[in-house]
Design a protein around this motif. Structure first.
Motif, PDB file in Angstrom:
ATOM      1  N   HIS A 103      30.277  27.280  47.005  1.00 50.55           N
ATOM      2  CA  HIS A 103      29.975  28.669  47.353  1.00 50.55           C
ATOM      3  C   HIS A 103      30.889  29.179  48.471  1.00 50.55           C
ATOM      4  N   ILE A 104      31.196  28.324  49.420  1.00 48.26           N
ATOM      5  CA  ILE A 104      32.095  28.733  50.502  1.00 48.26           C
ATOM      6  C   ILE A 104      33.478  29.048  49.934  1.00 48.26           C
ATOM      7  N   LYS A 136      37.022  34.581  45.960  1.00 46.46           N
ATOM      8  CA  LYS A 136      36.586  35.639  45.053  1.00 46.46           C
ATOM      9  C   LYS A 136      36.029  36.855  45.790  1.00 46.46           C
ATOM     10  N   TYR A 137      35.264  36.615  46.840  1.00 42.73           N
ATOM     11  CA  TYR A 137      34.587  37.722  47.503  1.00 42.73           C
ATOM     12  C   TYR A 137      35.456  38.367  48.585  1.00 42.73           C
ATOM     13  N   HIS A 146      25.820  36.250  58.167  1.00 42.20           N
ATOM     14  CA  HIS A 146      25.168  37.355  57.458  1.00 42.20           C
ATOM     15  C   HIS A 146      25.997  37.789  56.250  1.00 42.20           C
ATOM     16  N   SER A 147      27.289  37.888  56.417  1.00 44.59           N
ATOM     17  CA  SER A 147      28.167  38.262  55.309  1.00 44.59           C
ATOM     18  C   SER A 147      28.072  37.222  54.192  1.00 44.59           C
ATOM     19  N   PHE A 148      28.084  35.954  54.568  1.00 46.01           N
ATOM     20  CA  PHE A 148      27.966  34.891  53.575  1.00 46.01           C
ATOM     21  C   PHE A 148      26.619  34.967  52.851  1.00 46.01           C
ATOM     22  N   CYS A 149      25.554  35.243  53.581  1.00 47.22           N
ATOM     23  CA  CYS A 149      24.227  35.338  52.954  1.00 47.22           C
ATOM     24  C   CYS A 149      24.128  36.544  52.032  1.00 47.22           C
ATOM     25  N   MET A 183      23.262  36.294  48.056  1.00 45.89           N
ATOM     26  CA  MET A 183      22.198  37.039  47.375  1.00 45.89           C
ATOM     27  C   MET A 183      22.593  37.373  45.942  1.00 45.89           C
ATOM     28  N   ARG A 184      23.882  37.449  45.686  1.00 39.36           N
ATOM     29  CA  ARG A 184      24.363  37.675  44.317  1.00 39.36           C
ATOM     30  C   ARG A 184      24.739  36.372  43.632  1.00 39.36           C
ATOM     31  N   ALA A 185      25.240  35.412  44.404  1.00 36.93           N
ATOM     32  CA  ALA A 185      25.729  34.158  43.819  1.00 36.93           C
ATOM     33  C   ALA A 185      24.609  33.179  43.491  1.00 36.93           C
ATOM     34  N   ASP A 186      23.506  33.235  44.225  1.00 39.35           N
ATOM     35  CA  ASP A 186      22.406  32.288  44.042  1.00 39.35           C
ATOM     36  C   ASP A 186      21.086  33.028  44.219  1.00 39.35           C
ATOM     37  N   ILE A 187      20.714  33.779  43.205  1.00 35.01           N
ATOM     38  CA  ILE A 187      19.523  34.620  43.319  1.00 35.01           C
ATOM     39  C   ILE A 187      18.219  33.826  43.317  1.00 35.01           C
ATOM     40  N   THR A 188      18.287  32.555  42.935  1.00 34.43           N
ATOM     41  CA  THR A 188      17.061  31.743  42.925  1.00 34.43           C
ATOM     42  C   THR A 188      16.531  31.499  44.331  1.00 34.43           C
ATOM     43  N   HIS A 189      17.380  31.671  45.337  1.00 38.72           N
ATOM     44  CA  HIS A 189      16.959  31.472  46.725  1.00 38.72           C
ATOM     45  C   HIS A 189      17.038  32.770  47.520  1.00 38.72           C
TER      46      HIS A 189
END
Length: 113
Positions: free
Chosen positions: A11-12, A18-19, A92-95, A99-105
């Motif tokens: 994710h990092i 990508k982001y 905060h930016s990473f979170c 929120m889009r990359a891992d919506i299960t959490h």
């Protein structure tokens, strides 16, 4: 039902390539500053025995660990309040990305925000 955690390094990497780079068009200075913030968070996780860079999962990204990291920055690293606040902005930016990359959490990412 227990939700599976995913790879934090994956994710990092996506956050930076990508982001920040592709989607946001962040400058090289911004990317460098964000990389330092993420690296220090990983350093904190390793120093506190909470995780290793190679084996980290998203489970280590919790509100408690973020608060402990901010405290560690001030006490152990003698970081100024503005530096601490910038590191929090990076998380905060990473979170927000997560929120889009891992919506299960989603609840965890919102808790950190």
């Amino acid at each position: 039902m227990r939700q599976l955690e995913s790879s934090l390094p994956k994710h990092i990497g996506n956050f930076f390539t990508k982001y920040l780079s592709a989607e946001r068009g962040a400058s090289s200075n911004t990317i460098r500053a964000y990389a330092l913030g993420i690296s220090q968070f990983i350093e904190y996780l390793e120093a506190s025995g909470k995780s290793t860079a190679q084996k980290s999962s998203t489970a280590v990204l919790t509100r408690v660990n973020v608060l402990d990291y901010l405290s560690w920055l001030e006490t152990e690293r003698s970081a100024s309040v503005s530096t601490r606040n910038h590191r929090l902005a990076v998380i905060h930016s990473f979170c927000r990305y997560m929120m889009r990359a891992d919506i299960t959490h989603m609840d965890r990412w919102q808790d950190i925000l």
